[in-house]
Write an enzyme that holds these catalytic residues in place. Structure first.
Site, short mmCIF file in Angstrom:
data_model
loop_
_atom_site.label_atom_id
_atom_site.label_comp_id
_atom_site.label_asym_id
_atom_site.label_seq_id
_atom_site.Cartn_x
_atom_site.Cartn_y
_atom_site.Cartn_z
N GLU A 265 0.85 -1.19 0.00
CA GLU A 265 0.00 0.00 0.00
C GLU A 265 0.88 1.23 0.00
O GLU A 265 1.86 1.31 0.75
CB GLU A 265 -0.91 0.07 1.24
N GLU A 319 -13.66 5.30 -0.52
CA GLU A 319 -14.48 4.37 0.27
C GLU A 319 -15.19 5.14 1.38
O GLU A 319 -14.58 5.56 2.36
CB GLU A 319 -13.59 3.27 0.85
N LYS A 322 -15.16 4.28 5.49
CA LYS A 322 -13.95 4.23 6.30
C LYS A 322 -14.03 5.28 7.40
O LYS A 322 -14.38 6.43 7.15
CB LYS A 322 -12.70 4.44 5.44
N GLU A 328 -9.35 9.78 4.99
CA GLU A 328 -9.48 8.32 4.98
C GLU A 328 -10.46 7.84 3.93
O GLU A 328 -10.37 6.71 3.45
CB GLU A 328 -9.91 7.81 6.36
#
Length: 505
Positions: A265, A319, A322, A328
């Protein structure tokens, strides 16, 4: 078979595999997280991934719908065993055998699976989860051995940079002694099975949390900033390399010198809360573009120049579920509607400066995107369906009785749709990819009453019957290079076998 001839044949085959390995190069993939309630279905995601020539994808579980969606796409997957499964996986071999039988084997090898990650950043989780990782990894490896896949699918686990107690200067990199009880057996497992040490690296957090001691340029791979390691004298022009080298030194300190590193990541958010001022689309594009260039050029690091390094960018989508700060939920390359958050060139050839490079529509003249007449009918149809669907292109003009319906053929219809998407998304080279079926031209393809869009949605009426000459896309060039390399290697092997035959093999 003569002994000498056998050795020559073995040498030739070894040389072949050596050449194959040397042609591999570093890989850039993308993480496909699904912590959201508004994402497209897995089959549409698989289409999007192929459209943008993304060859490597990491998922965080073994979701059956996702595995099915990527079957026969050629995309290589990294699948995950979640932290919640560590306990049953570490306790009983039968649990792992059943999981492999039901969740992996039915889809392999149609779905290419190269890695299984057992647990994710376990040192960040309270409790004794860490102790379960290595036993679970051993059981996964045993299950793979039972079906003969242990050499094709590698087993590892991912870590945060928090696994280190020191990361600066890089030469002082050291693992946190509190994790030694599980790290030592894990590293022994990785070394024995030639599996990579997987690390999640985020220079963004280092800059966000210490802006006074870390410059933005240093975090973004911008060459104007550099740091010198006082112990080695090595010069670092970006934080990513420094973090990688700190891992190398931590491994060397424990005498694990053969373990490869893989970044599972990394990335940069495009939006953040008011105090996260560096979370912008421009910075995200700059970081990821410079990262891709750095990786595919096999630049390596100051400690290991030229060393291959595989990297996965986080993440495919924003997303919305999250938790935490605004950033985030904004790491995605794409919005849930599949439109791009910003343009990103996975070939590593595009420039970052959107106002001065040739990837943007020229200030001296407009450019258009059309379909390549050399593309296969199937690829063109798939790209056209995507453009008129998830790509959000208004394709009404190519419907019957409408201005761009005639000529009624796939290349003409796809050209209109490709160009509309291209102009609506910044007229950047990446927006004319369409899996290698789109090409950029500098002659207006408009004709009669069929007017092709230009940047901003303004139609131009100047028509041209001149056939535009467009350069082959970099993805097509890469495919051609791969084919030529493969042909050369097969020819070499055949040549060695013929020689062996004549020498009495």
């Amino acid at each position: 078979m003569a002994m000498g001839g056998r050795y020559k044949l073995l040498f030739g085959i070894s040389l072949l595999f050596l050449l194959l390995d040397s042609c591999r190069g570093s890989k850039v993939g993308v993480c496909y997280g699904r912590n959201a309630d508004d994402l497209p279905t897995p089959d549409k995601v698989a289409q999007l991934v192929q459209l943008h020539n993304i060859k490597y994808v990491r998922i965080y579980d073994s979701n059956i719908q996702v595995l099915k969606a990527f079957a026969n796409t050629g995309v290589e997957l990294m699948v995950g065993v979640t932290n919640s499964d560590l306990l049953p996986f570490s306790q009983f071999q039968s649990n792992v055998d059943t999981w492999l039988k039901n969740s992996i084997l039915p889809y392999y090898p149609a779905t290419k699976i190269a890695y299984i990650t057992v647990g994710a950043e376990v040192t960040e989780i309270p409790g004794n989860v860490s102790a379960l990782v290595v036993p679970a990894m051993q059981n996964v490896l045993t299950a793979l051995k039972k079906v003969g896949l242990h050499k094709r699918i590698k087993v590892s686990s991912t870590h945060s940079l928090g696994v280190l107690s020191r990361s600066f200067p890089p030469s002082a990199g050291a693992f946190n002694s509190s994790h030694a009880f599980f790290l030592k057996p894990m590293l022994e497992f990785l070394a024995e099975n030639r599996s990579p040490f997987m690390i999640d690296l985020y220079p963004y957090y280092a800059y966000r949390d210490s802006p006074n001691s870390v410059s933005l340029d240093y975090a973004l791979f911008q060459p104007s900033s550099e740091v010198i390691d006082p112990n080695t004298g090595l010069v670092y022009t970006n934080m990513f390399d420094a973090q990688i080298d700190s891992i190398y030194y931590a491994l060397m300190a424990l005498n694990f010198r053969t373990i490869k590193i893989m970044v599972t990541e990394t990335g940069w958010p495009s939006k953040g809360s008011p105090k996260e001022k560096a979370a912008t689309p421009d910075n995200a594009q700059t970081y990821n573009t410079n990262l891709i260039r750095h990786i595919i050029n096999d630049s390596g690091t100051p400690t290991k120049p030229g060393e291959e390094l595989d990297v996965y960018i986080f993440s495919l989508f924003n997303e919305n579920r999250k938790p935490g700060l605004e950033s985030e939920r904004n790491w995605g390359l794409f919005y849930p509607d599949q439109s791009s958050v910003y343009n990103l060139d996975f070939t590593g050839e595009g420039a970052v400066d959107m106002t001065t490079n040739a990837n943007v529509t020229s200030l001296n003249g407009t450019k258009w995107c059309i379909a390549s007449s050399k593309a296969s009918e199937m690829n063109l149809q798939n790209a056209l369906d995507w453009a008129c669907g998830p790509g959000n292109v208004d394709c009404s003009a190519i419907q019957p009785s409408q201005p761009c319906f005639e000529p009624d053929n796939l290349v003409s219809h796809a050209s209109y749709a490709f160009n509309s998407y291209y102009q609506q998304n910044g007229a950047n080279d990446v927006a004319c990819s369409f899996g290698g079926t789109g090409i950029i031209v500098n002659k207006d393809p408009s004709y009669d009453n069929c007017l092709y869009m230009t940047v901003g949605g303004v139609n131009r009426t100047a028509a041209s019957n001149t056939t535009a000459i467009a350069s082959t896309s970099s993805s097509t060039q890469n495919e051609a290079f791969t084919l030529i390399s493969s042909f050369f290697l097969v020819t070499l092997l055949s040549f060695l076998l013929i020689i062996g035959k004549f020498q009495g093999l």
